[in-house]
Design a protein around this motif. Structure first.
Motif, PDB file in Angstrom:
ATOM      1  N   ASN A  68       0.802  -1.252   0.060  1.00  0.00           N
ATOM      2  CA  ASN A  68       0.045  -0.055   0.146  1.00  0.00           C
ATOM      3  C   ASN A  68       0.887   1.210   0.031  1.00  0.00           C
ATOM      4  O   ASN A  68       0.272   2.385  -0.602  1.00  0.00           O
ATOM      5  CB  ASN A  68      -0.857   0.126   1.200  1.00  0.00           C
ATOM      6  N   ASN A  69       2.057   1.109   0.521  1.00  0.00           N
ATOM      7  CA  ASN A  69       2.933   2.306   0.610  1.00  0.00           C
ATOM      8  C   ASN A  69       4.294   2.063   0.262  1.00  0.00           C
ATOM      9  O   ASN A  69       4.570   1.031  -0.174  1.00  0.00           O
ATOM     10  CB  ASN A  69       3.088   2.645   2.226  1.00  0.00           C
ATOM     11  N   LEU A 212      -3.703   6.009   3.965  1.00  0.00           N
ATOM     12  CA  LEU A 212      -3.559   6.480   2.672  1.00  0.00           C
ATOM     13  C   LEU A 212      -2.356   6.138   1.820  1.00  0.00           C
ATOM     14  O   LEU A 212      -1.207   6.064   2.395  1.00  0.00           O
ATOM     15  CB  LEU A 212      -3.463   8.191   3.031  1.00  0.00           C
ATOM     16  N   ALA A 213      -2.847   5.641   0.515  1.00  0.00           N
ATOM     17  CA  ALA A 213      -1.399   5.039  -0.041  1.00  0.00           C
ATOM     18  C   ALA A 213      -0.677   5.844  -0.621  1.00  0.00           C
ATOM     19  O   ALA A 213      -1.153   7.094  -1.212  1.00  0.00           O
ATOM     20  CB  ALA A 213      -2.091   4.095  -1.039  1.00  0.00           C
ATOM     21  N   VAL A 218      -3.617   0.119  -3.731  1.00  0.00           N
ATOM     22  CA  VAL A 218      -4.419   0.781  -2.762  1.00  0.00           C
ATOM     23  C   VAL A 218      -5.189  -0.414  -1.756  1.00  0.00           C
ATOM     24  O   VAL A 218      -6.012  -1.361  -2.558  1.00  0.00           O
ATOM     25  CB  VAL A 218      -5.196   1.653  -3.037  1.00  0.00           C
ATOM     26  N   LEU A 219      -5.156  -0.602  -0.510  1.00  0.00           N
ATOM     27  CA  LEU A 219      -5.674  -1.837   0.007  1.00  0.00           C
ATOM     28  C   LEU A 219      -7.092  -1.490   0.375  1.00  0.00           C
ATOM     29  O   LEU A 219      -7.387  -0.423   1.061  1.00  0.00           O
ATOM     30  CB  LEU A 219      -4.838  -2.118   1.557  1.00  0.00           C
ATOM     31  N   LEU A 231      -6.011  -5.900  -2.591  1.00  0.00           N
ATOM     32  CA  LEU A 231      -5.072  -4.585  -3.223  1.00  0.00           C
ATOM     33  C   LEU A 231      -5.723  -4.259  -4.558  1.00  0.00           C
ATOM     34  O   LEU A 231      -5.786  -5.251  -5.507  1.00  0.00           O
ATOM     35  CB  LEU A 231      -3.649  -4.970  -3.085  1.00  0.00           C
ATOM     36  N   LEU A 232      -5.994  -3.242  -4.784  1.00  0.00           N
ATOM     37  CA  LEU A 232      -6.306  -2.648  -6.186  1.00  0.00           C
ATOM     38  C   LEU A 232      -5.206  -1.697  -6.929  1.00  0.00           C
ATOM     39  O   LEU A 232      -4.672  -1.221  -6.037  1.00  0.00           O
ATOM     40  CB  LEU A 232      -7.347  -1.708  -6.165  1.00  0.00           C
TER      41      LEU A 232
END
Length: 545
Positions: A68-69, A212-213, A218-219, A231-232
């Motif tokens: 995500n990060n 916030l990714a 993005v989870l 996850l997208l």
């Protein structure tokens, strides 16, 4: 890094329903014009504990956060640092004590805000602020004033990190840290968006809606306790063109039999095997063996009657048949350890020999010696001991615990062992409160250096639940991380002295070095595995027809 497995028993049909709800596997799914659909489904062994980079210590949380990060650097397939938010990997100056790191200008948070140097300054100060209670805060100790801030003796504003400008980060070290560039890829060192964090009113990282990714994905669909999430692809990620997957599903599956059946029926694309399933699938065409730099071990509560005696602890260690445990109970390629430092993780910088092998076998099995040692101290500790062995409630942990129970009871007359199983979070909480005698744990290396294991058992470590505090051990580590940090010969000598002392006292009893056997759908390519750090990177994963 803690490894754990959590889930109540689920039937194959129930798991299939869950999988159907969270998405599809790669098997048999095509995209437009006959291309492969870029969707895959992965089995994971435990639920996410937190999505806050300052709080995460378990493998599943760290992997989720790393998807995500992104931090200053990422790791390549050989675990070498490569640029992440930083525009290049820099060489420190001032004998390793100063880093000036330029950041890329096109990195953005998912809300459109730019990722700036101040995001790192805020994040690192937050990690060190005592009220954050970040278990990994000590990883920043090499930075000027970090230890003093962590111990409440200095203000976070005095940390040796500053934003020279919007896209330049300067880091001033108190001592050179040889593995720091690898840590820059570790979630504890990730930036966070201050405005977003403060808007969450203390709930940052407790669900998918409170993060916030700025990374490749993005989870979504994690409510803080859920056992599936996905996850997208993050379309605002600076390197989005490299990311091929559009969706990656995760499902917690506790029982190996269930996971195996879901894999063979095409419902899962990657699973972990243990026990008989691992032994029977060594030659499976879909099998992938992954060497881990992790040690499964027993934490010993040294306040427990009898276990306060180092001879009793050593007797228990001696009677455990580690080869049989690795080969028969696990059967996944795991090997007996030489101590608390994994083989193949760290090379002596002077002799170029493997650190663990250089020390020799500090955790041998010798049943005859173990029995004799127990008999020599048996009467001193009351003749009989009743020991509680605490473990997590998954198949793997239960099988290991039952084996340890049998080894102790069958070889050390007068000692009885009772097993207590709990979900990982509850077990950790019980251990932290001292409600255990032996606790079956696993620790994976966060970075390729002996201190990733040895620091756990310092007298002031938040991970040391043994109640063992040893000035000789702490002094050796203090020298390695302080006065001798810049001298490879002295530093290695300090680290070997600390490791030898730990193994002589046995407040922890190593059981095996973990090798993990996976079954992987051959259509799912590019899963990157690291023996250390956050272990899995899905940025480069893709699906073929």
């Amino acid at each position: 890094m803690k490894f754990s497995k959590i889930l109540g028993i689920i039937s194959i049909s129930a798991a299939a329903v869950l999988l159907a709800a969270c998405g599809q596997s790669a098997t048999g799914k095509n995209g437009s014009a006959g291309t492969a659909s870029q969707v895959a489904t992965i089995q994971t062994s435990s639920e996410i504990q937190t999505l806050d980079p300052a709080q995460a210590t378990d493998g599943d949380s760290l992997t989720a956060i790393s998807s995500n990060n992104e931090g200053l650097y990422r790791l390549d397939k050989d675990s070498n640092p490569i640029p992440g938010i930083a525009s290049k990997v820099v060489t420190p100056t001032d004998d390793g004590k100063k880093y000036v790191i330029p950041l890329r200008h096109d990195a953005k948070w998912a809300n459109g805000d730019p990722v700036t140097a101040q995001d790192f300054v805020y994040a690192w100060r937050r990690v060190l602020t005592p009220s954050t209670k970040a278990s990994y805060a000590y990883l920043l100790d090499g930075i000027q004033n970090a230890a003093a801030i962590r111990n409440g003796k200095a203000d976070p504003s005095t940390l040796g990190v500053k934003a020279v400008d919007k896209y330049t980060l300067q880091i001033d070290m108190a001592v050179a840290v040889p593995y720091l560039r690898v840590l820059f890829a570790f979630p504890t060192f990730f930036p966070v968006n201050q405005q977003f964090v403060e808007k969450q009113n203390g709930k940052f990282g407790t669900s998918a809606d409170t993060i916030l990714a700025n990374g490749p994905f993005v989870l979504k669909n994690w409510n803080g306790t859920g056992q599936s999430w996905h996850l997208l692809k993050n379309k605002t990620y600076w390197d989005a063109k490299t990311v091929k997957l559009t969706r990656l599903n995760f499902q917690v599956v506790k029982e190996t039999a269930t996971a195996y059946n879901l894999f063979t029926s095409g419902k899962l694309d990657d699973i972990t095997l243990t026990g008989d399933y691992a032994q029977n699938n060594q030659n499976n065409k879909d099998a992938v063996a992954r060497r881990g730099s992790s040690i499964r071990y027993l934490q010993v509560n040294t306040k427990t009657k009898g276990l306060a005696n180092a001879d009793v602890r050593n007797a228990i260690s001696q009677v455990i048949d580690r080869k049989n445990l690795a080969n028969k109970v696990l059967g996944d390629g795991s090997v007996p350890p030489l101590g608390m430092i994994p083989q193949g993780m760290y090379q002596d910088p002077v002799t170029k020999k493997d650190f663990a092998q250089e020390a020799g076998n500090l955790a041998p099995t010798n049943v005859k010696k173990g029995k004799a040692l127990w008999n020599s101290v048996k009467e001193k500790v009351g003749g009989k001991l009743s020991i509680r062995l605490l473990t997590e409630d998954d198949d793997d942990a239960k099988a290991i615990a039952e084996f340890i129970q049998g080894q102790i009871e069958n070889n050390l007359s007068g000692i009885s062992v009772t097993l207590t199983t709990m979900p990982q979070k509850a077990a950790d909480a019980a251990a932290q409160q001292g409600n255990f005698d032996l606790y079956l744990k696993n620790w994976g290396a966060d970075y390729p250096d002996p201190t990733t294991f040895l620091d756990l058992f310092k007298g002031n470590s938040s991970f040391n639940w043994t109640n063992w505090h040893d000035s000789q051990y702490d002094t050796a580590l203090a020298a390695a991380e302080g006065a001798d940090a810049g001298d490879p010969v002295k530093r290695t000598k300090d680290l070997q002295a600390a490791h030898t002392r730990l193994m002589a006292e046995k407040p922890v009893i190593p059981l095996f070095q973990r090798y993990v056997l996976h079954l992987n759908n051959p259509k799912v390519k590019g899963i990157v595995y690291f023996p250390t750090s956050y272990h899995f990177d899905y940025k480069y994963t893709y699906v073929t027809k």
